[in-house]
Design an enzyme around this catalytic site. Structure first.
Site, short mmCIF file in Angstrom:
data_model
loop_
_atom_site.label_atom_id
_atom_site.label_comp_id
_atom_site.label_asym_id
_atom_site.label_seq_id
_atom_site.Cartn_x
_atom_site.Cartn_y
_atom_site.Cartn_z
N GLY A 7 43.50 41.67 32.58
CA GLY A 7 43.36 41.75 34.03
C GLY A 7 44.71 41.86 34.75
CD GLN A 8 44.41 42.82 40.35
OE1 GLN A 8 45.06 43.60 41.04
NE2 GLN A 8 43.63 41.90 40.87
CG ASP A 22 31.44 36.67 27.27
OD1 ASP A 22 31.43 35.98 28.31
OD2 ASP A 22 30.85 37.76 27.17
CG LEU A 23 35.11 33.24 30.94
CD1 LEU A 23 35.29 33.52 32.43
CD2 LEU A 23 35.95 32.05 30.51
CB ALA A 37 37.44 34.24 37.03
CB THR A 96 39.92 31.29 44.40
OG1 THR A 96 39.82 32.13 45.55
CG2 THR A 96 38.71 30.37 44.40
CG ASP A 97 42.14 32.68 48.81
OD1 ASP A 97 41.81 33.03 47.65
OD2 ASP A 97 42.06 33.44 49.79
CE1 TYR A 143 35.61 33.63 42.17
CE2 TYR A 143 36.47 33.48 44.41
CZ TYR A 143 36.68 33.64 43.05
OH TYR A 143 37.97 33.78 42.58
CE LYS A 146 38.28 30.79 40.20
NZ LYS A 146 38.66 31.31 38.85
#
Ligand SMILES: NC(=O)c1ccc[n+]([C@@H]2O[C@H](COP(=O)([O-])OP(=O)(O)OC[C@H]3O[C@@H](n4cnc5c(N)ncnc54)[C@H](OP(=O)(O)O)[C@@H]3O)[C@@H](O)[C@H]2O)c1
Length: 282
Positions: free
Chosen positions: A10-11, A34-35, A58, A99-100, A123, A127
């Site tokens: 990913g990024q 795999d999650l 995620a 995450t924000d 989401y 998280k």
């Protein structure tokens, strides 16, 4: 350091692979770790024998999570708890990314780690649950919240927000961007370096890590065009004009208060987009 990296394609994961050059990184592909298959984690972790597990994987399509909250909880919370249990049992450090979107967006200054998390989407709930589960054993766990990540290896075929804005401007197409949503967009390359500095400290716990400074997506897009040397108008619009399944915080800039106390500083948001444009050759 020997590192097991999840989400390495990913990024953020790609930047960790590129920038943690002194480390030995094992990055199994999605299908191999795999999650949604936590029963396979113990064997995979034993085979890699890491000192640190970094979880950048995620289920983070915010609108899809809204329709499938049980999958969001499985990937973003139950899987993180399973990682935490195995790591605690084997004295392996764990770093997991959050995450924000754990915040409701009612703030008028960047959120600090001790501000109350009150997610408004499935989401965000998943998280936040993952954060609490990762930290509940009080062991060697880092939970790092970040915001608006963009990087050279965007997983979706359409690329990053910056790529789209620049491509539309170059094609002479009209561009509309929300001017009433404020965040701390973060260049994955800068985040990867800050995470490496953090794991050096062994100061476990909850952190915010984002490029510094609140900015609206409109101003962010305008800066990207300016830095790319493109003169093109952008029409400001309100987020209320944009219909989506999940609610999103109107304000979710993050303050890196605890990282800065450790002497770890991320560049400003405009330095982030400048570095991205240069690194990508846009
Ligand atoms: N992107 C943002 O704006 C943003 C903002 C705040 C926080 N975050 C958090 O930052 C972290 C990294 O985000 P990113 O932008 O780097 O994401 P990304 O580019 O979408 O990469 C996600 C990675 O996770 C893998 N993955 C997805 N589902 C998986 C599963 N079920 N099992 C195992 N691997 C799976 C993907 O592999 P495949 O591509 O092969 O499926 C990919 O390597 C995530 O925790 C995300 O919640 C992101």
């Amino acid at each position: 350091m020997r590192v097991l990296l999840l989400g390495g394609s990913g990024q953020l994961g790609s930047e960790i692979r590129a920038r943690w050059s002194g480390d030995e990184i094992v990055a199994p592909p999605h299908a191999a770790f795999d999650l949604f298959e936590p029963e396979r984690f113990a064997d995979a972790i034993a085979a890699a024998s890491p000192e640190l597990v970094v979880n950048c994987a995620a289920f983070h399509n915010v609108d899809e999570c809204e329709h499938a909250p049980e999958r969001a909880l499985a990937a973003n919370a139950i899987a993180v708890d399973a990682l935490g249990a195995i790591c605690a049992q084997r004295d392996i450090a764990l770093l997991t990314i959050s995450t924000d979107y754990v915040f409701d967006g009612d703030a008028n200054r960047p959120y600090r780690e001790d501000d109350c998390a009150r997610p408004i989407s499935a989401y965000g709930v998943s998280k936040l649950a993952g954060e609490l589960l990762a930290l509940r054993r009080g062991g060697n766990a880092y939970v790092v919240r970040t915001c608006g990540v963009y990087g050279l290896h965007a997983s979706r075929s359409k690329g990053t927000f910056v790529d789209r804005v620049i491509a539309q401007a170059r094609a002479g197409e009209p561009i509309r961007v929300v001017n009433d949503v404020v965040a701390s967009p973060t260049y994955a390359g800068h985040l990867a370096l800050a995470l490496r500095a953090l794991v050096e400290t062994r100061a476990y716990g909850l952190y915010h890590a984002a490029n510094v400074g609140p900015v609206s997506w409109y101003d962010f897009a305008a800066k990207a065009l300016e830095l790319a040397g493109i003169a093109h108008p952008i029409e400001p619009i309100s987020a209320s004009a944009w219909k989506a399944a999940a609610r999103r915080p109107a304000y979710s800039a993050l303050a890196n208060a605890k990282l800065e106390r450790l002497g770890i500083r991320l560049p400003r948001w405009d330095e982030g987009v400048a570095a991205y444009i240069q690194d990508k050759g846009l």
